[in-house]
Write a protein that holds these residues in place. Sequence first.
Motif, mmCIF file in Angstrom:
data_model
loop_
_atom_site.group_PDB
_atom_site.id
_atom_site.type_symbol
_atom_site.label_atom_id
_atom_site.label_comp_id
_atom_site.label_asym_id
_atom_site.label_seq_id
_atom_site.Cartn_x
_atom_site.Cartn_y
_atom_site.Cartn_z
ATOM 1 N N ALA A 104 6.568 69.928 92.694
ATOM 2 C CA ALA A 104 5.908 71.200 92.383
ATOM 3 C C ALA A 104 4.895 71.075 91.251
ATOM 4 C CB ALA A 104 6.952 72.262 92.039
ATOM 5 N N ARG A 105 5.069 70.120 90.342
ATOM 6 C CA ARG A 105 4.146 69.968 89.209
ATOM 7 C C ARG A 105 2.932 69.127 89.538
ATOM 8 N NH1 ARG A 105 6.855 67.959 83.987
ATOM 9 N NH2 ARG A 105 6.834 66.154 85.310
ATOM 10 N N THR A 106 3.074 68.157 90.454
ATOM 11 C CA THR A 106 1.977 67.230 90.719
ATOM 12 C C THR A 106 1.399 67.336 92.130
ATOM 13 O OG1 THR A 106 3.402 65.448 91.535
ATOM 14 C CG2 THR A 106 3.003 65.552 89.125
ATOM 15 N N GLY A 107 2.173 67.891 93.057
ATOM 16 C CA GLY A 107 1.746 67.966 94.446
ATOM 17 C C GLY A 107 1.970 66.689 95.234
ATOM 18 N N GLN A 108 2.505 65.655 94.593
ATOM 19 C CA GLN A 108 2.751 64.389 95.285
ATOM 20 C C GLN A 108 3.885 64.545 96.296
ATOM 21 O OE1 GLN A 108 1.071 61.371 95.100
ATOM 22 N NE2 GLN A 108 -0.360 62.708 94.035
ATOM 23 N N GLY A 109 3.714 63.949 97.478
ATOM 24 C CA GLY A 109 4.756 63.968 98.483
ATOM 25 C C GLY A 109 5.935 63.129 98.045
ATOM 26 N N VAL A 110 7.136 63.680 98.191
ATOM 27 C CA VAL A 110 8.328 62.972 97.727
ATOM 28 C C VAL A 110 9.421 62.859 98.778
ATOM 29 C CG1 VAL A 110 7.948 63.465 95.280
ATOM 30 C CG2 VAL A 110 9.244 65.093 96.673
ATOM 31 N N GLU A 111 9.317 63.621 99.873
ATOM 32 C CA GLU A 111 10.384 63.598 100.877
ATOM 33 C C GLU A 111 9.817 63.838 102.272
ATOM 34 O OE1 GLU A 111 13.993 65.573 98.290
ATOM 35 O OE2 GLU A 111 12.707 66.879 99.452
ATOM 36 N N GLY A 112 10.492 63.264 103.256
ATOM 37 C CA GLY A 112 10.173 63.518 104.655
ATOM 38 C C GLY A 112 8.712 63.261 104.985
ATOM 39 N N PHE A 113 8.110 64.174 105.759
ATOM 40 C CA PHE A 113 6.718 64.024 106.159
ATOM 41 C C PHE A 113 5.753 64.102 104.968
ATOM 42 C CE2 PHE A 113 8.510 65.664 110.233
ATOM 43 C CZ PHE A 113 8.217 64.549 111.006
ATOM 44 N N GLY A 114 6.233 64.497 103.801
ATOM 45 C CA GLY A 114 5.390 64.545 102.611
ATOM 46 C C GLY A 114 5.146 63.181 101.988
ATOM 47 N N GLU A 115 6.029 62.229 102.267
ATOM 48 C CA GLU A 115 5.881 60.897 101.672
ATOM 49 C C GLU A 115 4.541 60.278 102.064
ATOM 50 O OE1 GLU A 115 9.187 58.180 101.612
ATOM 51 O OE2 GLU A 115 10.557 59.857 101.935
ATOM 52 N N GLY A 116 3.852 59.739 101.077
ATOM 53 C CA GLY A 116 2.552 59.126 101.314
ATOM 54 C C GLY A 116 1.401 60.117 101.351
ATOM 55 N N CYS A 117 1.693 61.396 101.168
ATOM 56 C CA CYS A 117 0.675 62.452 101.163
ATOM 57 C C CYS A 117 0.694 63.155 99.809
ATOM 58 C CB CYS A 117 0.986 63.506 102.226
ATOM 59 S SG CYS A 117 1.010 62.917 103.915
ATOM 60 N N ALA A 118 -0.255 64.033 99.609
ATOM 61 C CA ALA A 118 -0.260 64.866 98.414
ATOM 62 C C ALA A 118 -0.989 66.159 98.715
ATOM 63 C CB ALA A 118 -0.943 64.147 97.253
ATOM 64 N N LEU A 119 -0.561 67.213 98.060
ATOM 65 C CA LEU A 119 -1.270 68.483 98.133
ATOM 66 C C LEU A 119 -2.542 68.375 97.299
ATOM 67 C CD1 LEU A 119 1.757 70.877 97.535
ATOM 68 C CD2 LEU A 119 0.742 70.208 99.725
ATOM 69 N N ILE A 120 -3.528 69.179 97.625
ATOM 70 C CA ILE A 120 -4.767 69.199 96.852
ATOM 71 C C ILE A 120 -4.618 70.238 95.741
ATOM 72 C CG2 ILE A 120 -7.246 69.629 96.897
ATOM 73 C CD1 ILE A 120 -7.195 68.727 99.855
ATOM 74 N N ALA A 121 -4.616 69.769 94.507
ATOM 75 C CA ALA A 121 -4.431 70.651 93.362
ATOM 76 C C ALA A 121 -5.688 71.481 93.104
ATOM 77 C CB ALA A 121 -4.098 69.831 92.114
ATOM 78 N N VAL A 122 -5.461 72.738 92.736
ATOM 79 C CA VAL A 122 -6.529 73.652 92.325
ATOM 80 C C VAL A 122 -6.130 74.165 90.948
ATOM 81 C CG1 VAL A 122 -7.749 75.795 92.845
ATOM 82 C CG2 VAL A 122 -6.950 74.347 94.724
ATOM 83 N N PRO A 123 -6.959 73.951 89.922
ATOM 84 C CA PRO A 123 -6.565 74.406 88.595
ATOM 85 C C PRO A 123 -6.524 75.932 88.530
ATOM 86 C CG PRO A 123 -8.846 73.692 88.583
ATOM 87 C CD PRO A 123 -8.293 73.361 89.937
ATOM 88 N N VAL A 124 -5.470 76.448 87.947
ATOM 89 C CA VAL A 124 -5.339 77.885 87.733
ATOM 90 C C VAL A 124 -4.872 78.115 86.305
ATOM 91 C CG1 VAL A 124 -4.939 78.513 90.149
ATOM 92 C CG2 VAL A 124 -2.998 77.890 88.706
#
Length: 121
Positions: free
Chosen positions: A89-109
């Motif tokens: 939740a803090r970095t957007g990095q994939g850590v489990e399942g289909f998220g591994e090897g992926c990352a969310l695109i962060a938008v500064p707020v």
Amino acid sequence: MGARDWRDLPRAPAPGTPVCAADALAGPGTLGVEIGGFPLLLVRTPAGLFGYFNACPHQHLPLDWRGGRILSEDGRRLRCSNHAAGFDARTGQGVEGFGEGCALIAVPVEADGEEIRVGTG
């Protein structure tokens, strides 16, 4: 999708664009909003306020497409409601399942008084 910087995405809002009232996400949780057609996911955890382009990199559907309860109880993980891909939740990095090897695109707020705005970072 290809873009890794939120500013390169279609309809990306300008820094300083108002998102919502700060009390719309006062406690831990998530809030999906659209700003001029740009899907943004706000995430508030005990560690702070974060924003992500609201599209799972696995299949590009909104993380909260099937429901808004996507933040773990401890505030550490986001879980895509479609295929359970897990992201930090803090970095957007994939850590489990289909998220591994992926990352969310962060938008500064940032919370600016009584309002949440798109940040400059």
